[in-house]
Design an enzyme around this catalytic site. Structure first.
Site, PDB file in Angstrom:
ATOM      1  N   LYS A   1     -11.341   0.030  -0.278  1.00 17.38           N
ATOM      2  CA  LYS A   1     -10.701   0.847  -1.432  1.00 17.38           C
ATOM      3  C   LYS A   1     -11.520   0.993  -2.705  1.00 17.38           C
ATOM      4  O   LYS A   1     -12.303   1.981  -2.622  1.00 17.38           O
ATOM      5  CB  LYS A   1      -9.544   0.099  -1.805  1.00 17.38           C
ATOM      6  CG  LYS A   1      -8.561  -0.386  -0.624  1.00 17.38           C
ATOM      7  CD  LYS A   1      -8.182   0.487   0.271  1.00 17.38           C
ATOM      8  CE  LYS A   1      -7.282  -0.114   1.389  1.00 17.38           C
ATOM      9  NZ  LYS A   1      -7.275   0.558   2.504  1.00 17.38           N
TER      10      LYS A   1
ATOM     11  N   SER B   1       0.950  -1.278  -0.160  1.00 14.37           N
ATOM     12  CA  SER B   1      -0.193  -0.059   0.110  1.00 14.37           C
ATOM     13  C   SER B   1       0.744   1.277   0.097  1.00 14.37           C
ATOM     14  O   SER B   1       0.248   2.172  -0.656  1.00 14.37           O
ATOM     15  CB  SER B   1      -1.031   0.028   1.255  1.00 14.37           C
ATOM     16  OG  SER B   1      -0.385  -0.388   2.376  1.00 14.37           O
TER      17      SER B   1
ATOM     18  N   HIS C   1      -5.578  -3.470  -2.386  1.00 12.59           N
ATOM     19  CA  HIS C   1      -5.051  -2.422  -3.227  1.00 12.59           C
ATOM     20  C   HIS C   1      -5.071  -2.901  -4.941  1.00 12.59           C
ATOM     21  O   HIS C   1      -5.048  -2.106  -5.545  1.00 12.59           O
ATOM     22  CB  HIS C   1      -3.690  -1.583  -3.041  1.00 12.59           C
ATOM     23  CG  HIS C   1      -3.869  -1.006  -1.886  1.00 12.59           C
ATOM     24  ND1 HIS C   1      -4.469   0.177  -1.745  1.00 12.59           N
ATOM     25  CD2 HIS C   1      -3.512  -1.260  -0.512  1.00 12.59           C
ATOM     26  CE1 HIS C   1      -4.483   0.790  -0.344  1.00 12.59           C
ATOM     27  NE2 HIS C   1      -4.073  -0.306   0.267  1.00 12.59           N
TER      28      HIS C   1
HETATM   29  C1  LIG Z   1      -3.129  -3.805   2.357  1.00 10.86           C
HETATM   30  C2  LIG Z   1      -4.292  -3.670   3.197  1.00 10.86           C
HETATM   31  N1  LIG Z   1      -4.749  -4.763   3.946  1.00 10.86           N
HETATM   32  C3  LIG Z   1      -5.702  -4.564   4.670  1.00 10.86           C
HETATM   33  C4  LIG Z   1      -6.340  -3.438   4.861  1.00 10.86           C
HETATM   34  C5  LIG Z   1      -7.338  -3.201   5.964  1.00 10.86           C
HETATM   35  O1  LIG Z   1      -8.530  -3.214   5.392  1.00 10.86           O
HETATM   36  P1  LIG Z   1      -9.824  -2.248   6.143  1.00 10.86           P
HETATM   37  O2  LIG Z   1      -9.518  -0.944   5.923  1.00 10.86           O
HETATM   38  O3  LIG Z   1     -11.156  -2.736   5.072  1.00 10.86           O
HETATM   39  O4  LIG Z   1      -9.817  -2.588   7.435  1.00 10.86           O
HETATM   40  C6  LIG Z   1      -5.832  -2.227   4.299  1.00 10.86           C
HETATM   41  C7  LIG Z   1      -6.330  -0.893   4.480  1.00 10.86           C
HETATM   42  O5  LIG Z   1      -5.744   0.099   5.255  1.00 10.86           O
HETATM   43  C8  LIG Z   1      -4.802  -2.346   3.357  1.00 10.86           C
HETATM   44  O6  LIG Z   1      -4.043  -1.441   2.602  1.00 10.86           O
END
Ligand SMILES: Cc1ncc(COP(=O)(O)O)c(C=O)c1O
Length: 394
Positions: free
Chosen positions: A242, A183, A211
């Site tokens: 996202k 990310s 992502h």
């Molecule tokens: C790679 C990744 N995995 C998991 C998450 C967590 O997702 P959520 O925002 O739906 O809790 C995020 C987001 O922040 C992320 O960027």
């Protein structure tokens, strides 16, 4: 002495960061995921949202969500396991499994709970988890909750992963877990090599494609589609926060694995069901993705436009095939100054400094949306030019 002493000290530190203009968190933005948002009464251009396809504000998605609220109310008010599963949850799980080409799928309340809940439920004492050093905090948290041994391999380093796999006992269950798109910089994981190594050593594979979903691959199905290897990972996870316009997370896998997770993963069992309307949001997003492939084209055109514009001005960009554009600044103070200058002139970005990136490689994380107009992007680029020149970055 009080338990709150650290909180008071921390608050003073945050105040000092604010005074030095080094704090860019918890800003109030209305509405958060639009091309133009209001901040402190001013209109600013949003280059910091993960609403990549612009679906969070798409009229069809908004209408479907409102209709679902009218029919189902605002929440299910129970755990999924008890009385919190509606036909919308069931429909979405079926749809996600079809979308990812797996037997079944399960929806959690957030992406964080998904990764944490999958890793911790599936592994136990005697097992080994092999996790990329830059994996998302939700995976790290899952690793902290399990009794399995955790071996961290160097970022996207297949030689290191191979070495760590080779050191595992032949009787141990191994889980290789990686983000699909990392990310902070938009780097894409080397899924083909991970798949090959997993086959060679008999390991299970899990990808968190938070992502990649909606962004990579011919039709936006994600990082596995990008590599032409759909169906080749055992656990395909993601989030709705996202490209899919709301909150919630999911894992697509074999039916038995899904059943096991539904009745063994504590974040799934002991937390309330995500609102039915969020399920309608995601169903509508998946429809729009299929009906309007031009959104993905638009996202890619916008990304190229911004990447080329910044590179032509002389900004140093890291290689990316995603709408996450890392603009390398290097120095932390300069990075904050750049983010502050952009914000003052009406462009919102996210400054990324250590420990999120290695020391000396601080960056401005630009994220592009399909819903941004050419005019907004041109204005944003001009703002980058002026701020970059003033600060001596270009
Ligand atoms: C790679 C990744 N995995 C998991 C998450 C967590 O997702 P959520 O925002 O739906 O809790 C995020 C987001 O922040 C992320 O960027």
């Amino acid at each position: 002495m009080s338990l709150f002493d650290k909180c008071h000290e921390f608050s003073r530190w945050i105040e000092s960061l604010k005074e030095r203009r080094e704090f860019f968190y918890l800003r109030t933005l209305d509405p958060a995921a639009s091309p133009t948002v209001t901040m402190n009464g001013r209109k600013v251009i949003m280059l910091g949202s993960n609403n990549y396809l612009g679906l969070a504000t798409h009229p069809k998605v908004v209408t479907a969500t409102i209709k679902a609220v009218e029919r189902y109310g605002t929440g299910a008010c129970s755990s999924r396991v008890l009385t919190g599963t509606t036909s919308l949850h069931a429909r979405l799980e079926k749809r996600l499994a079809e979308f990812k080409g797996t037997e079944d799928a399960v929806v959690f309340s957030t992406g964080f709970m998904t990764m944490m809940g999958v890793v911790s439920a599936l592994t136990s004492s005697g097992d080994v988890i092999l996790s990329d050093e830059f994996n998302h905090a939700s995976i790290v948290e899952g690793c902290r909750l399990t009794d399995a041994e955790v071996r961290i391999y160097k970022h996207n380093d297949m030689a290191d992963l191979k070495e760590k796999l080779a050191a595992c006992g032949s009787d141990q269950n191994m889980l290789i877990v990686t983000d699909g798109v990392f990310s902070m910089k938009g780097t894409v994981a080397d899924l083909p090599s991970i798949r090959k190594l997993a086959e060679q050593y008999g390991a299970t594979t899990m990808v968190d494609d938070a992502h990649g979903m909606g962004v990579l691959g011919k039709t936006g199905r994600g990082t596995l589609e990008h590599f032409g290897m759909e169906g080749e990972f055992d656990l395909v996870c993601g989030t709705f926060s996202k490209s899919l316009g709301t909150t919630g997370g999911f894992v697509c896998a074999d039916a038995d694995v899904v059943t096991f997770l539904k009745l063994n993963s504590r974040p799934f069992i002991f937390s309330a069901s995500p609102p039915p309307a969020s399920m309608a949001t995601v169903l509508a997003c998946l429809d729009v993705m299929e009906e309007e492939p031009q959104l993905l084209e638009r996202l890619r055109e916008n990304t190229e436009f911004v990447k080329n514009g910044l590179a032509e001005m002389g900004f140093r960009l890291e290689e990316t095939v995603t709408p996450i554009i890392p603009v390398l600044i290097g120095d932390d103070a300069k990075t904050f100054q750049m983010a502050g200058a952009l914000e003052d002139e009406g462009v919102i970005v996210n400054p990324i400094v250590p420990p999120a990136v290695p020391a000396g490689s601080s960056l401005i994380r630009v994220s592009v949306m399909a819903s941004l107009s050419r005019k907004e992007l041109t204005t944003a680029l001009e703002t980058f030019r002026l701020a970059g020149q003033r600060l001596g970055i270009i």
